[in-house]
Write an enzyme that holds these catalytic residues in place. Structure first.
Site, PDB file in Angstrom:
ATOM      1  N   LYS A 103       0.815  -1.231   0.000  1.00  0.00           N
ATOM      2  CA  LYS A 103       0.000   0.000   0.000  1.00  0.00           C
ATOM      3  C   LYS A 103       0.847   1.279   0.000  1.00  0.00           C
ATOM      4  O   LYS A 103       0.446   2.304   0.558  1.00  0.00           O
ATOM      5  CB  LYS A 103      -0.985   0.020   1.188  1.00  0.00           C
ATOM      6  N   CYS A 104       1.988   1.191  -0.651  1.00  0.00           N
ATOM      7  CA  CYS A 104       2.831   2.386  -0.793  1.00  0.00           C
ATOM      8  C   CYS A 104       3.049   2.759  -2.260  1.00  0.00           C
ATOM      9  O   CYS A 104       3.715   3.757  -2.550  1.00  0.00           O
ATOM     10  CB  CYS A 104       4.185   2.175  -0.117  1.00  0.00           C
ATOM     11  N   ARG A 107       2.673  -1.391  -7.092  1.00  0.00           N
ATOM     12  CA  ARG A 107       2.159  -1.723  -8.427  1.00  0.00           C
ATOM     13  C   ARG A 107       2.486  -0.607  -9.417  1.00  0.00           C
ATOM     14  O   ARG A 107       2.900  -0.871 -10.553  1.00  0.00           O
ATOM     15  CB  ARG A 107       0.649  -1.951  -8.364  1.00  0.00           C
ATOM     16  N   TYR A 292      -1.172   9.614 -12.094  1.00  0.00           N
ATOM     17  CA  TYR A 292      -0.583   9.508 -13.418  1.00  0.00           C
ATOM     18  C   TYR A 292      -0.900   8.165 -14.064  1.00  0.00           C
ATOM     19  O   TYR A 292      -0.873   7.116 -13.420  1.00  0.00           O
ATOM     20  CB  TYR A 292       0.933   9.693 -13.352  1.00  0.00           C
ATOM     21  N   GLY A 307      -5.814   3.860  -5.855  1.00  0.00           N
ATOM     22  CA  GLY A 307      -6.218   5.239  -5.640  1.00  0.00           C
ATOM     23  C   GLY A 307      -7.595   5.380  -5.024  1.00  0.00           C
ATOM     24  O   GLY A 307      -8.292   6.363  -5.276  1.00  0.00           O
ATOM     25  N   GLN A 308      -7.992   4.401  -4.199  1.00  0.00           N
ATOM     26  CA  GLN A 308      -9.299   4.476  -3.556  1.00  0.00           C
ATOM     27  C   GLN A 308      -9.350   5.636  -2.565  1.00  0.00           C
ATOM     28  O   GLN A 308      -8.354   5.976  -1.931  1.00  0.00           O
ATOM     29  CB  GLN A 308      -9.598   3.168  -2.817  1.00  0.00           C
ATOM     30  N   HIS A 310      -9.919   7.516   0.815  1.00  0.00           N
ATOM     31  CA  HIS A 310      -9.768   7.105   2.209  1.00  0.00           C
ATOM     32  C   HIS A 310     -10.941   7.608   3.039  1.00  0.00           C
ATOM     33  O   HIS A 310     -11.550   8.635   2.712  1.00  0.00           O
ATOM     34  CB  HIS A 310      -8.469   7.668   2.788  1.00  0.00           C
TER      35      HIS A 310
END
EC number: 2.8.2.23
Length: 345
Positions: A103-104, A107, A292, A307-308, A310
């Site tokens: 989660k940083c 991907r 991007y 990019g969900q 929060h």
């Protein structure tokens, strides 16, 4: 060229019984279009997409993004056949690994690296050094993409970063390997981790506790919560430095990769010893998604799970988290020799 195409087809798509039949189809396809003004590479791309789409239709019928990503990976390997590379075209053990952090932006980092012609990246995530180590290096090699000797083969599995056995296992495979870890503000990473898991649970129509209830126990930070533990980077970095010098480990700034990818990717390029390639044209900002997208021959954005948004978090809990992580962050900065601009949320 057809022999190399067969290697790729066999690896990604076809059973052994169908490889010979596919070879005949490809040969006939090339012969049929030999007078067209289409390059061999384009002919192969069109044929391969057709073969792969038909073969995997049932598996991917409900997930167009996964199917397209798989086809793109095969297209990348086919593209190599017409590129200027040296050495044999085969599967190799990785010379570089993106080993964290979950989660940083791992991907995004991997997909950006895929744009470079000297990178051959495996599908994410293989989990060899944590979950499948007993299968052995022969199995691991077979999961790698086909590549040339002058390319860097790599894979990405964020769980390696927090797996205590991973550094030793990777060292035994390749003591000179290059390791990449992308990091972001631990508070933001914790919220992002929670968001992904809660989204999965909600999709199954199950209730999930509020963020505040997950990170606090009796008003104090719950250090047994895995999302909190993963965000204490310093506690894991020491284990990696016992096996690898800092010259073989690079920590990428996840926040900068989101807002301005080029400078970070130039640093990654230099760290891996890659030829000068990235110039900024590969990164196209998408106003709708807020991050991007990537452009090689066509524009490609990461899936909807990236990019969900929060959840809104109680400001008091945010401050409590920042106060909790601050001493660990300072220790991390000292260990890696780089200070990151965190606590800006």
């Amino acid at each position: 060229m057809i022999c190399d195409i067969m290697k790729i087809l066999h690896h990604h798509v076809l059973s052994k019984r169908r490889v010979l039949a596919a070879a005949l189809v490809i040969a006939a396809f090339l012969l049929l279009l030999s007078t067209d003004q289409i390059s061999d590479k384009e002919k192969m791309r069109k044929l391969l997409c057709t073969l792969y789409g038909d073969e995997k239709k049932a598996v991917y019928e409900n997930n167009v993004n996964d199917l397209q990503a798989s086809v793109d990976r095969i297209n990348d390997e086919i593209s190599l056949l017409s590129a200027e590379h040296t050495g044999s075209f085969e599967q190799r053990l990785p010379q570089a690994i993106v080993m964290g952090v979950r989660k940083c932006g791992t991907r995004a980092l991997l997909e950006m690296l895929r744009l470079h012609p000297s990178i051959a990246a495996a599908k994410p995530e293989l989990h060899f050094f944590d979950d499948h180590y007993e299968k052995g290096l022969t199995w691991y090699r077979k999961q790698m993409p086909f590549s040339y000797a002058d390319q860097i083969t790599m894979e990405k599995t964020p769980a390696y970063f927090i797996t205590s056995e991973a550094p030793d296992r990777i060292y035994r495979m390749n003591s000179s390997i290059k390791l990449l870890a992308i990091v972001r503000d631990p508070t933001v990473r914790t919220i992002s981790d929670y968001t992904q898991i809660s989204s999965h649970i909600s999709n199954k129509n199950r209730n999930f506790p509020r963020f505040e209830d997950k990170v606090l126990v009796n008003g104090e930070i719950d250090t047994s919560y895995q999302a909190i533990k993963t965000s204490i980077y310093a506690s894991y970095v020491k284990n990696w430095y016992e096996y690898f010098p800092d010259s073989q480990i690079m920590f990428v700034d996840g926040a900068k990769l989101i807002v301005d990818p080029l400078p970070e990717m130039k640093r990654v390029e230099q760290f891996l010893g890659l030829q000068d390639y990235f110039n900024g044209k590969e990164f196209v900002y998408n106003e709708t998604k807020g991050f991007y997208c990537l452009k090689k021959k066509k524009l490609k954005c990461l899936g909807s799970s990236k990019g969900q948004s929060h959840p809104d978090v109680d400001p008091k809990v945010l401050r409590k988290l920042q106060d909790f992580f601050r001493p660990y962050n300072r220790k991390f900065f000292d260990l890696v020799g780089r200070k990151f601009d965190w606590e800006l949320i």
